[in-house]
Motif scaffolding. Structure first.
Motif, PDB file in Angstrom:
ATOM      1  N   ASN A  71      -2.483  10.200  -1.507  1.00  0.00           N
ATOM      2  CA  ASN A  71      -3.820   9.679  -1.797  1.00  0.00           C
ATOM      3  C   ASN A  71      -4.128   8.340  -1.131  1.00  0.00           C
ATOM      4  O   ASN A  71      -5.299   7.999  -0.945  1.00  0.00           O
ATOM      5  CB  ASN A  71      -3.987   9.544  -3.310  1.00  0.00           C
ATOM      6  CG  ASN A  71      -3.895  10.885  -4.022  1.00  0.00           C
ATOM      7  OD1 ASN A  71      -4.476  11.868  -3.588  1.00  0.00           O
ATOM      8  ND2 ASN A  71      -3.153  10.931  -5.124  1.00  0.00           N
ATOM      9  N   TYR A  72      -3.075   7.600  -0.781  1.00  0.00           N
ATOM     10  CA  TYR A  72      -3.278   6.279  -0.181  1.00  0.00           C
ATOM     11  C   TYR A  72      -2.337   6.124   1.019  1.00  0.00           C
ATOM     12  O   TYR A  72      -1.385   5.329   0.995  1.00  0.00           O
ATOM     13  CB  TYR A  72      -3.015   5.183  -1.211  1.00  0.00           C
ATOM     14  CG  TYR A  72      -3.813   5.361  -2.488  1.00  0.00           C
ATOM     15  CD1 TYR A  72      -5.148   4.967  -2.558  1.00  0.00           C
ATOM     16  CD2 TYR A  72      -3.240   5.968  -3.614  1.00  0.00           C
ATOM     17  CE1 TYR A  72      -5.885   5.143  -3.719  1.00  0.00           C
ATOM     18  CE2 TYR A  72      -3.972   6.145  -4.779  1.00  0.00           C
ATOM     19  CZ  TYR A  72      -5.291   5.743  -4.820  1.00  0.00           C
ATOM     20  OH  TYR A  72      -6.020   5.924  -5.966  1.00  0.00           O
ATOM     21  N   PHE A  84      -2.549   0.013  -7.249  1.00  0.00           N
ATOM     22  CA  PHE A  84      -1.450  -0.216  -6.313  1.00  0.00           C
ATOM     23  C   PHE A  84      -1.750   0.465  -4.979  1.00  0.00           C
ATOM     24  O   PHE A  84      -1.564  -0.121  -3.903  1.00  0.00           O
ATOM     25  CB  PHE A  84      -0.148   0.309  -6.900  1.00  0.00           C
ATOM     26  CG  PHE A  84       1.049   0.082  -6.022  1.00  0.00           C
ATOM     27  CD1 PHE A  84       1.732  -1.134  -6.051  1.00  0.00           C
ATOM     28  CD2 PHE A  84       1.511   1.075  -5.171  1.00  0.00           C
ATOM     29  CE1 PHE A  84       2.838  -1.355  -5.231  1.00  0.00           C
ATOM     30  CE2 PHE A  84       2.620   0.867  -4.357  1.00  0.00           C
ATOM     31  CZ  PHE A  84       3.274  -0.348  -4.386  1.00  0.00           C
ATOM     32  N   GLY A  85      -2.235   1.700  -5.041  1.00  0.00           N
ATOM     33  CA  GLY A  85      -2.570   2.420  -3.818  1.00  0.00           C
ATOM     34  C   GLY A  85      -3.683   1.765  -3.033  1.00  0.00           C
ATOM     35  O   GLY A  85      -3.722   1.851  -1.798  1.00  0.00           O
ATOM     36  N   GLU A  86      -4.571   1.087  -3.728  1.00  0.00           N
ATOM     37  CA  GLU A  86      -5.687   0.393  -3.068  1.00  0.00           C
ATOM     38  C   GLU A  86      -5.302  -1.003  -2.583  1.00  0.00           C
ATOM     39  O   GLU A  86      -6.139  -1.728  -2.051  1.00  0.00           O
ATOM     40  CB  GLU A  86      -6.869   0.302  -4.033  1.00  0.00           C
ATOM     41  CG  GLU A  86      -7.487   1.665  -4.359  1.00  0.00           C
ATOM     42  CD  GLU A  86      -8.539   1.588  -5.449  1.00  0.00           C
ATOM     43  OE1 GLU A  86      -8.605   0.535  -6.145  1.00  0.00           O
ATOM     44  OE2 GLU A  86      -9.272   2.578  -5.642  1.00  0.00           O
ATOM     45  N   GLY A  87      -4.039  -1.374  -2.771  1.00  0.00           N
ATOM     46  CA  GLY A  87      -3.561  -2.668  -2.294  1.00  0.00           C
ATOM     47  C   GLY A  87      -3.963  -3.838  -3.160  1.00  0.00           C
ATOM     48  O   GLY A  87      -3.983  -4.979  -2.698  1.00  0.00           O
ATOM     49  N   LYS A  88      -4.235  -3.586  -4.451  1.00  0.00           N
ATOM     50  CA  LYS A  88      -4.675  -4.645  -5.359  1.00  0.00           C
ATOM     51  C   LYS A  88      -3.574  -5.138  -6.298  1.00  0.00           C
ATOM     52  O   LYS A  88      -3.781  -6.117  -7.019  1.00  0.00           O
ATOM     53  CB  LYS A  88      -5.866  -4.153  -6.189  1.00  0.00           C
ATOM     54  CG  LYS A  88      -7.098  -3.817  -5.352  1.00  0.00           C
ATOM     55  CD  LYS A  88      -8.223  -3.283  -6.223  1.00  0.00           C
ATOM     56  CE  LYS A  88      -9.445  -2.942  -5.377  1.00  0.00           C
ATOM     57  NZ  LYS A  88     -10.560  -2.398  -6.216  1.00  0.00           N
ATOM     58  N   VAL A  89      -2.438  -4.460  -6.295  1.00  0.00           N
ATOM     59  CA  VAL A  89      -1.312  -4.819  -7.164  1.00  0.00           C
ATOM     60  C   VAL A  89      -0.048  -4.894  -6.318  1.00  0.00           C
ATOM     61  O   VAL A  89       0.255  -3.976  -5.554  1.00  0.00           O
ATOM     62  CB  VAL A  89      -1.137  -3.788  -8.300  1.00  0.00           C
ATOM     63  CG1 VAL A  89       0.162  -4.024  -9.051  1.00  0.00           C
ATOM     64  CG2 VAL A  89      -2.317  -3.856  -9.264  1.00  0.00           C
ATOM     65  N   GLY A  90       0.697  -5.986  -6.484  1.00  0.00           N
ATOM     66  CA  GLY A  90       1.890  -6.183  -5.669  1.00  0.00           C
ATOM     67  C   GLY A  90       3.083  -5.363  -6.120  1.00  0.00           C
ATOM     68  O   GLY A  90       3.847  -4.857  -5.294  1.00  0.00           O
TER      69      GLY A  90
END
Length: 402
Positions: free
Chosen positions: A261-262, A240-246
């Motif tokens: 962390n993000y 989620f923090g890496e923008g891969k999960v909505g």
């Protein structure tokens, strides 16, 4: 004359010291600094009571409490995790709170966390739950309104599908799997509750995993899993923090974790969706720190006075500011100015009003293992819903029969 004065003064001090009621409080949430401040304030307001505080560790705290009770050396007041209440209440080693509940039930929420066998055995103190995290940028890219997060199962499903279509490395939703507790806590079992269902009868005599409401929930969950990253809770937070999960479901602890962390991810939190706009409710899993007076205590009145003090909004908020993943059980505590600067935390405070604890069955640990297995059979191995729920319903019934 001076000697006579000193003798009289010392006599008064000795009488005053011996006149104090001494109680012990064992807990987890308060450290040395916060306990000195908070309990120091209590003793200032109650100069006739002296409190000795012992901080426990989650790794062995439960065993220490059990050992102390067995040795007839229990503390007067003890902080328990709400999943432990059934263990101590079933043995009647903590004091029944029914009378107190009847007087103050409307001042606090979270009473289900201290209920066992139709009675109340502790006071709800600090409540923690889960809510829906969602990525605002992914919502916009998918043509969704980031100001209107999903409020129903269908809206969540549609949003997950649209976000999932953004790319091969993008997932609409994050679904917990591969560990003991998170698969049912976040969010299968609360979804069952929100659908006005249950996996156990109220008297704990019948398993209801194979029932209409649970089957409906499993069908929704299996459909949602098609557009989900299915992995452990920590891995979902990272993705989620890496923008891969909505979207995914987690506790308030992830707010600070993601922000730290993000820092580039733009996100918000919302209440968990309910089945439809016209049915069900925004159910979530309730974790709680609760305060129990032990039956062995010889100073129950003083212990209750300390418990009531700790429940006060101004006192509980001191703990929330130190550990912003748990929130006061006091109705109206969100009027504290702190929430104005922490709007996402206020969502969690609101979500606590819809939160339910795990069933207070002494064998819940075994039951939840079967529940986790059933969920993972459905979402990871694509097993038939009816056959899976029927099989594990029998397993749970065997536990209830013993």
């Amino acid at each position: 004359m001076k000697k006579l004065f000193l003798v009289i003064l010392l006599s008064v001090l000795v009488i005053f010291a011996f006149g104090k009621t001494k109680i012990t409080f064992w807990g987890f949430m308060l450290d040395d600094e916060s306990s000195a401040k908070i309990l120091g304030q209590f003793m200032k307001e109650n100069p006739d009571i002296e409190v000795e505080y012992v901080q426990l560790a989650w790794s062995n705290g439960f065993d220490k409490i059990v050992t102390a009770i067995a040795a007839n050396n229990a503390p007067d007041l003890v902080e328990l995790g709400n999943t432990w209440v059934a263990n101590f209440a079933s043995n009647k080693t903590i004091m029944n709170m029914d009378d107190y509940y009847s007087k103050v039930k409307d001042k606090y929420f979270g009473w289900d966390s201290v209920k066992y066998d139709t009675h109340y055995w502790a006071l709800p103190w600090l409540l923690g739950t889960r809510a829906l995290f969602f990525n605002l940028d992914l919502f916009e890219k998918a043509g969704l309104d980031p100001n209107n997060p999903p409020e129903t199962w269908e809206e969540l499903y549609v949003a997950a599908k649209k976000i999932n279509e953004l790319g091969d490395d993008i997932y609409g939703y994050g679904m917990c799997a591969g560990e003991n507790f998170s698969p049912w806590q976040q969010w299968f079992l609360p979804a069952v509750w929100g659908n006005n269902g249950s996996i156990l009868s109220e008297d704990f005599k019948k398993a209801r995993l194979y029932s209409t409401k649970v089957i409906e929930t499993a069908e929704f969950y299996k459909a949602l899993s098609k557009y989900s990253l299915k992995t452990k809770q920590a891995d979902l937070a990272k993705a989620f923090g890496e923008g891969k999960v909505g979207m995914y479901v987690s506790g308030a602890w992830d707010i600070s974790g993601i922000e730290k962390n993000y820092p580039n991810v733009v996100f918000d939190v919302a209440l968990l969706p309910k089945p439809t706009k016209w049915s069900g409710y925004h159910a979530s899993f309730a974790g709680a720190e609760v305060l129990a007076v032990t039956e062995q205590s010889k100073n129950k009145d003083a212990a209750m006075k300390l418990a009531e003090f700790l429940l006060r909004s101004d006192i509980a908020m001191q703990v929330t500011k130190l550990v912003p993943s748990v929130f006061p059980s006091v109705v109206g505590a969100d009027n504290d100015p702190w929430f104005e600067d922490h709007p996402m935390h206020q969502v969690f405070y609101e979500q606590n009003k819809y939160a339910k604890p795990a069933p207070s069955h002494p064998q819940w640990f075994k039951i939840q293992q079967y529940l986790t297995e059933a969920i993972e059979k459905i979402i990871l191995e694509n097993e038939d819903i009816n056959n899976t729920l029927r099989f594990y319903n029998l397993k749970i019934q065997q536990v209830l029969n013993h």
